[in-house]
Design a protein around this motif. Structure first.
Motif, short mmCIF file in Angstrom:
data_model
loop_
_atom_site.label_atom_id
_atom_site.label_comp_id
_atom_site.label_asym_id
_atom_site.label_seq_id
_atom_site.Cartn_x
_atom_site.Cartn_y
_atom_site.Cartn_z
N GLN A 140 31.20 38.40 41.63
CA GLN A 140 32.16 38.80 40.60
C GLN A 140 33.42 39.41 41.19
O GLN A 140 34.42 39.59 40.49
CB GLN A 140 31.50 39.80 39.64
CG GLN A 140 31.47 41.26 40.13
CD GLN A 140 30.50 41.51 41.28
OE1 GLN A 140 29.70 40.64 41.62
NE2 GLN A 140 30.58 42.69 41.88
N GLY A 141 33.39 39.74 42.47
CA GLY A 141 34.56 40.28 43.14
C GLY A 141 34.57 41.79 43.21
O GLY A 141 33.97 42.47 42.37
N THR A 142 35.24 42.31 44.23
CA THR A 142 35.42 43.75 44.39
C THR A 142 36.86 44.01 44.81
O THR A 142 37.40 43.30 45.66
CB THR A 142 34.41 44.32 45.41
OG1 THR A 142 34.52 45.75 45.44
CG2 THR A 142 34.63 43.78 46.81
N GLN A 143 37.47 45.01 44.19
CA GLN A 143 38.88 45.28 44.42
C GLN A 143 39.08 46.08 45.70
O GLN A 143 38.40 47.09 45.92
CB GLN A 143 39.47 46.05 43.24
CG GLN A 143 40.93 46.46 43.41
CD GLN A 143 41.88 45.28 43.35
OE1 GLN A 143 41.78 44.44 42.46
NE2 GLN A 143 42.83 45.22 44.29
N VAL A 144 40.02 45.63 46.52
CA VAL A 144 40.44 46.38 47.69
C VAL A 144 41.94 46.65 47.55
O VAL A 144 42.72 45.72 47.36
CB VAL A 144 40.18 45.58 48.99
CG1 VAL A 144 40.83 46.29 50.19
CG2 VAL A 144 38.68 45.42 49.22
N THR A 145 42.31 47.91 47.60
CA THR A 145 43.70 48.30 47.48
C THR A 145 44.09 49.12 48.70
O THR A 145 43.44 50.12 49.01
CB THR A 145 43.95 49.12 46.21
OG1 THR A 145 43.54 48.35 45.06
CG2 THR A 145 45.42 49.47 46.07
N VAL A 146 45.14 48.67 49.39
CA VAL A 146 45.62 49.36 50.59
C VAL A 146 46.99 49.93 50.29
O VAL A 146 47.93 49.20 49.99
CB VAL A 146 45.69 48.40 51.79
CG1 VAL A 146 46.08 49.17 53.05
CG2 VAL A 146 44.35 47.69 51.99
N SER A 147 47.10 51.24 50.36
CA SER A 147 48.37 51.91 50.08
C SER A 147 49.18 52.09 51.36
O SER A 147 48.62 52.27 52.45
CB SER A 147 48.12 53.25 49.42
OG SER A 147 47.41 54.10 50.31
N SER A 148 50.48 52.05 51.21
CA SER A 148 51.36 52.19 52.39
C SER A 148 51.73 53.63 52.66
O SER A 148 51.46 54.51 51.87
CB SER A 148 52.63 51.36 52.18
OG SER A 148 53.28 51.77 50.99
#
Length: 118
Positions: free
Chosen positions: A110-118
């Protein structure tokens, strides 16, 4: 049909690390290949990494040297270790599996969110 459940996504700063896990409902040793794909907003889904039943791995150029795919057949789990993360790695990450009877990935999580902040 194998069922796949991803976990391990989240928010991380640039340069950080995350490890994604993909738990399969059946013995992954019986699968021809397993893989990770990702889809960023407004973009098509793209290959990140794959690993065959024999342990041979393949990576997108954009993640070579930073990401590592591995499998634990005893736990029916595939991992994606992501190091030196960049904001452009932000996406929904999907686990995929290929049965021996098919020519490509035919089972998806189903997917998993990956968020990389700068």
């Amino acid at each position: 049909q194998v069922q796949l459940v991803e976990s391990g996504g989240g928010l991380v700063q640039a340069g950080g690390s995350l490890r994604l896990s993909c738990a399969a409902s059946r013995n992954i040793f019986s699968m021809k290949a397993m893989g990770w794909y990702r889809q960023a907003p407004g973009k098509q889904r793209e290959l990140v990494a794959t690993i065959t039943e024999g342990g041979r791995s393949n990576y997108a150029d954009s993640v070579k040297g930073r990401f590592t795919i591995s499998r634990d057949n005893a736990k029916n789990t595939v991992y994606l270790q992501m190091n030196s993360l960049k904001p452009e790695d932000t996406a929904v990450y999907y686990c995929a599996a290929q049965h021996w009877s098919t020519s490509g990935m035919d089972a998806w999580g189903q997917g998993t969110q990956v968020t990389v902040s700068s």
